[in-house]
Design a protein around this motif. Structure first.
Motif, PDB file in Angstrom:
ATOM      1  N   GLU A 132       4.304  25.191  16.118  1.00  8.27           N
ATOM      2  CA  GLU A 132       5.165  24.529  17.108  1.00  8.27           C
ATOM      3  C   GLU A 132       5.925  23.424  16.367  1.00  8.27           C
ATOM      4  OE1 GLU A 132       2.945  23.122  20.501  1.00  8.27           O
ATOM      5  OE2 GLU A 132       2.461  25.170  21.168  1.00  8.27           O
ATOM      6  N   ALA A 133       7.244  23.514  16.336  1.00  9.55           N
ATOM      7  CA  ALA A 133       8.088  22.506  15.677  1.00  9.55           C
ATOM      8  C   ALA A 133       8.412  21.403  16.677  1.00  9.55           C
ATOM      9  CB  ALA A 133       9.382  23.149  15.192  1.00  9.55           C
ATOM     10  N   GLU A 134       8.180  20.147  16.288  1.00  6.76           N
ATOM     11  CA  GLU A 134       8.382  19.060  17.253  1.00  6.76           C
ATOM     12  C   GLU A 134       9.007  17.820  16.606  1.00  6.76           C
ATOM     13  OE1 GLU A 134       4.998  18.424  19.792  1.00  6.76           O
ATOM     14  OE2 GLU A 134       4.636  20.596  19.952  1.00  6.76           O
ATOM     15  N   LEU A 135       9.756  17.091  17.406  1.00  6.27           N
ATOM     16  CA  LEU A 135      10.220  15.755  17.031  1.00  6.27           C
ATOM     17  C   LEU A 135       9.149  14.758  17.464  1.00  6.27           C
ATOM     18  CD1 LEU A 135      12.477  13.732  16.117  1.00  6.27           C
ATOM     19  CD2 LEU A 135      13.185  13.684  18.528  1.00  6.27           C
ATOM     20  N   ALA A 136       8.717  13.902  16.552  1.00  4.29           N
ATOM     21  CA  ALA A 136       7.696  12.901  16.880  1.00  4.29           C
ATOM     22  C   ALA A 136       8.219  11.517  16.525  1.00  4.29           C
ATOM     23  CB  ALA A 136       6.413  13.185  16.108  1.00  4.29           C
ATOM     24  N   PHE A 137       7.577  10.506  17.092  1.00  2.95           N
ATOM     25  CA  PHE A 137       7.950   9.137  16.715  1.00  2.95           C
ATOM     26  C   PHE A 137       6.718   8.266  16.569  1.00  2.95           C
ATOM     27  CE2 PHE A 137       8.638   9.355  21.394  1.00  2.95           C
ATOM     28  CZ  PHE A 137       7.836   8.315  21.854  1.00  2.95           C
ATOM     29  N   VAL A 190       6.144   0.579  30.126  1.00  5.04           N
ATOM     30  CA  VAL A 190       7.518   0.387  29.645  1.00  5.04           C
ATOM     31  C   VAL A 190       8.434   1.397  30.344  1.00  5.04           C
ATOM     32  CG1 VAL A 190       9.034   0.529  27.634  1.00  5.04           C
ATOM     33  CG2 VAL A 190       6.749  -0.462  27.401  1.00  5.04           C
ATOM     34  N   PRO A 191       9.459   0.916  31.059  1.00  5.17           N
ATOM     35  CA  PRO A 191      10.383   1.856  31.701  1.00  5.17           C
ATOM     36  C   PRO A 191      11.247   2.572  30.656  1.00  5.17           C
ATOM     37  CG  PRO A 191      11.156  -0.395  31.994  1.00  5.17           C
ATOM     38  CD  PRO A 191       9.813  -0.481  31.320  1.00  5.17           C
ATOM     39  N   ALA A 192      11.722   3.749  31.007  1.00  2.44           N
ATOM     40  CA  ALA A 192      12.498   4.565  30.067  1.00  2.44           C
ATOM     41  C   ALA A 192      13.665   3.786  29.464  1.00  2.44           C
ATOM     42  CB  ALA A 192      13.005   5.826  30.767  1.00  2.44           C
ATOM     43  N   GLU A 193      14.301   2.953  30.277  1.00  2.00           N
ATOM     44  CA  GLU A 193      15.485   2.223  29.805  1.00  2.00           C
ATOM     45  C   GLU A 193      15.145   1.265  28.666  1.00  2.00           C
ATOM     46  OE1 GLU A 193      14.635   1.237  33.591  1.00  2.00           O
ATOM     47  OE2 GLU A 193      14.606   3.392  33.213  1.00  2.00           O
ATOM     48  N   ARG A 194      13.876   0.890  28.529  1.00  2.00           N
ATOM     49  CA  ARG A 194      13.506  -0.064  27.482  1.00  2.00           C
ATOM     50  C   ARG A 194      12.683   0.578  26.366  1.00  2.00           C
ATOM     51  NH1 ARG A 194      11.774  -5.858  28.987  1.00  2.00           N
ATOM     52  NH2 ARG A 194      12.386  -5.915  26.785  1.00  2.00           N
ATOM     53  N   ALA A 195      12.411   1.871  26.482  1.00  5.07           N
ATOM     54  CA  ALA A 195      11.492   2.527  25.535  1.00  5.07           C
ATOM     55  C   ALA A 195      12.003   2.456  24.096  1.00  5.07           C
ATOM     56  CB  ALA A 195      11.262   3.977  25.950  1.00  5.07           C
ATOM     57  N   MET A 197      15.126  18.838  25.727  1.00  6.13           N
ATOM     58  CA  MET A 197      13.819  18.370  26.223  1.00  6.13           C
ATOM     59  C   MET A 197      13.877  18.162  27.733  1.00  6.13           C
ATOM     60  SD  MET A 197      12.581  15.350  23.677  1.00  6.13           S
ATOM     61  CE  MET A 197      12.634  15.586  21.904  1.00  6.13           C
ATOM     62  N   ILE A 198      12.782  18.486  28.406  1.00  6.22           N
ATOM     63  CA  ILE A 198      12.698  18.244  29.858  1.00  6.22           C
ATOM     64  C   ILE A 198      12.445  16.751  30.106  1.00  6.22           C
ATOM     65  CG2 ILE A 198      11.406  18.781  31.961  1.00  6.22           C
ATOM     66  CD1 ILE A 198      10.824  21.588  30.646  1.00  6.22           C
ATOM     67  N   PHE A 199      11.429  16.198  29.472  1.00  9.10           N
ATOM     68  CA  PHE A 199      11.202  14.742  29.454  1.00  9.10           C
ATOM     69  C   PHE A 199      11.680  14.260  28.084  1.00  9.10           C
ATOM     70  CE2 PHE A 199       8.367  12.919  32.832  1.00  9.10           C
ATOM     71  CZ  PHE A 199       8.427  14.009  33.683  1.00  9.10           C
ATOM     72  N   ASN A 200      12.776  13.536  28.012  1.00 10.75           N
ATOM     73  CA  ASN A 200      13.227  13.091  26.691  1.00 10.75           C
ATOM     74  C   ASN A 200      12.278  12.010  26.147  1.00 10.75           C
ATOM     75  OD1 ASN A 200      14.041  10.514  27.534  1.00 10.75           O
ATOM     76  ND2 ASN A 200      16.171  11.120  27.845  1.00 10.75           N
ATOM     77  N   CYS A 201      12.512  11.582  24.918  1.00 12.89           N
ATOM     78  CA  CYS A 201      11.583  10.639  24.264  1.00 12.89           C
ATOM     79  C   CYS A 201      11.314   9.419  25.138  1.00 12.89           C
ATOM     80  CB  CYS A 201      12.174  10.164  22.936  1.00 12.89           C
ATOM     81  SG  CYS A 201      12.406  11.460  21.708  1.00 12.89           S
ATOM     82  N   ASP A 229       0.760   4.160  16.635  1.00 15.02           N
ATOM     83  CA  ASP A 229       0.423   5.396  17.348  1.00 15.02           C
ATOM     84  C   ASP A 229       1.551   6.415  17.203  1.00 15.02           C
ATOM     85  OD1 ASP A 229      -2.044   4.559  18.155  1.00 15.02           O
ATOM     86  OD2 ASP A 229      -1.493   4.112  20.226  1.00 15.02           O
ATOM     87  N   VAL A 230       1.171   7.687  17.269  1.00 13.61           N
ATOM     88  CA  VAL A 230       2.136   8.781  17.148  1.00 13.61           C
ATOM     89  C   VAL A 230       2.304   9.452  18.510  1.00 13.61           C
ATOM     90  CG1 VAL A 230       2.451  11.120  16.201  1.00 13.61           C
ATOM     91  CG2 VAL A 230       1.742   9.238  14.699  1.00 13.61           C
ATOM     92  N   VAL A 231       3.561   9.699  18.861  1.00 13.16           N
ATOM     93  CA  VAL A 231       3.874  10.439  20.086  1.00 13.16           C
ATOM     94  C   VAL A 231       4.723  11.633  19.691  1.00 13.16           C
ATOM     95  CG1 VAL A 231       5.006  10.373  22.340  1.00 13.16           C
ATOM     96  CG2 VAL A 231       3.823   8.327  21.478  1.00 13.16           C
ATOM     97  N   THR A 232       4.336  12.830  20.141  1.00 10.70           N
ATOM     98  CA  THR A 232       5.103  14.024  19.818  1.00 10.70           C
ATOM     99  C   THR A 232       5.583  14.696  21.101  1.00 10.70           C
ATOM    100  OG1 THR A 232       5.175  16.011  18.456  1.00 10.70           O
ATOM    101  CG2 THR A 232       3.066  15.543  19.562  1.00 10.70           C
ATOM    102  N   THR A 233       6.795  15.250  21.035  1.00 12.70           N
ATOM    103  CA  THR A 233       7.563  15.483  22.262  1.00 12.70           C
ATOM    104  C   THR A 233       7.639  16.931  22.712  1.00 12.70           C
ATOM    105  OG1 THR A 233       9.580  15.567  20.919  1.00 12.70           O
ATOM    106  CG2 THR A 233       8.979  13.431  21.858  1.00 12.70           C
ATOM    107  N   GLY A 234       6.815  17.800  22.139  1.00 14.15           N
ATOM    108  CA  GLY A 234       6.795  19.187  22.595  1.00 14.15           C
ATOM    109  C   GLY A 234       7.720  20.079  21.779  1.00 14.15           C
ATOM    110  N   THR A 235       7.485  21.386  21.905  1.00  8.97           N
ATOM    111  CA  THR A 235       8.198  22.335  21.043  1.00  8.97           C
ATOM    112  C   THR A 235       9.205  23.146  21.836  1.00  8.97           C
ATOM    113  OG1 THR A 235       7.863  24.010  19.305  1.00  8.97           O
ATOM    114  CG2 THR A 235       6.609  24.308  21.323  1.00  8.97           C
ATOM    115  N   PRO A 236      10.326  23.507  21.201  1.00 10.62           N
ATOM    116  CA  PRO A 236      11.242  24.448  21.843  1.00 10.62           C
ATOM    117  C   PRO A 236      10.721  25.880  21.746  1.00 10.62           C
ATOM    118  CG  PRO A 236      12.111  23.792  19.714  1.00 10.62           C
ATOM    119  CD  PRO A 236      10.840  23.018  19.929  1.00 10.62           C
TER     120      PRO A 236
END
Ligand code: MN
Length: 282
Positions: free
Chosen positions: A135-140, A149-154, A222-226, A243-250
């Motif tokens: 599964e290829a994913e973008l992580a941060f 933290v609201p999305a606007e400030r993430a 992405m359905i839920f963006n970063c 911490d690492v957060v990974t955002t799912g695979t296409p």
């Protein structure tokens, strides 16, 4: 800026095809690269210009001459999105005839931090008779302690981005079991700081097995963006620096076999390639 952690725990800034050892400039302790990374991130606003000024005088090596380790060596947790691209949801529904739920219904899951390996390592398959997928994913990597933290400030809390392979045994067990075997989370090749990454939701993401293109999409799907995913996670748990957060695979996931080479590429981040073998004794 591209921040790499070398296989021996030292830090390197990647410029074109060279790696500059800025350990002396940033006070990096190679014995504890994770703590050093957290310290670097917390002081980065000031350190950034110091690094730029002193980089030319730092010792450097060709990138081809160094072995890279995982750019986030040992986070307190890896938070991962389940089905998070529409076309991947469709393919999971078709292949497994079960409703593939998204973050909306399922929330998220944790992978073991000890499953992390570097960008030139070997994925070890624990079974000969179970399908194991790429599964290829973008992580941060999280730069600052975050809660509610609201999305606007993430974006203020995300230090940088990298590529991640979420290696997965298919089957009925819960996701943490199927995705936490040692070597199941190759990450790399380095952290691209958020300012250099630009819009994380406009990057092509691709994965090849033995040179055959298996996955090709763009993070805009992405359905839920970063940022939305960050909000959903930080509503539940405190995210710690490092911490690492990974955002799912296409779409395009498929099985890997011993002897394969698996390559991932994400725009503005770069590429890395791992080998696949059986775990010794399997
Ligand atoms: Mn995944």
């Amino acid at each position: 800026m591209k921040i790499a952690v070398l296989g021996d725990g030292r830090v390197g800034i990647v410029r074109e095809d060279r790696v500059y050892d800025v350990g002396g400039v940033v006070g990096w302790n190679a014995e504890d690269p994770q703590a050093s990374l957290v310290r670097l991130m917390s002081g980065f606003d000031q350190l950034k210009t110091v690094i730029e000024d002193r980089l030319p005088a730092c010792p450097s090596l060709p990138l081809s001459a160094v072995q890279l380790g995982p750019p986030v060596p040992s986070p307190s947790k890896i938070v991962a999105a389940p089905v998070n691209y529409k076309l991947h949801q469709d393919e999971m529904n078709q292949q497994f005839q079960n409703a593939a739920y998204t973050v909306e219904n399922l929330g998220f899951f944790l992978k073991s931090p000890s499953s992390i390996v570097g960008p030139s390592s070997t994925v070890l398959l624990p079974f000969r008779d179970r399908r194991t997928d790429h599964e290829a994913e973008l992580a941060f990597v999280v730069g600052r302690r975050a809660k509610d933290v609201p999305a606007e400030r993430a974006a203020e809390y995300i230090f940088g981005y990298f590529a991640l392979m979420d290696i997965t045994v298919r089957g009925h067990e819960d996701r943490p079991w199927r995705k936490s075997f040692d070597t199941f989370t190759p990450i790399g090749p380095w952290i691209v700081t958020a300012d250099e990454m630009g819009d994380p939701h406009d990057a092509d993401i691709r994965l090849w097995v033995n040179g055959d293109l298996r996955q090709s999409s763009n993070t805009r799907w992405m359905i839920f963006n970063c940022f939305k995913f960050f909000e959903a996670v930080s509503r539940v748990m405190t995210l710690l620096p490092g911490d690492v957060v990974t955002t799912g695979t296409p779409e395009g996931v498929g099985s890997i076999q011993a002897g394969d080479t698996v390559r991932i590429h994400i725009d503005r981040i770069g590429s890395f390639e791992v080998n696949v073998d059986y775990k010794p004794g399997v």
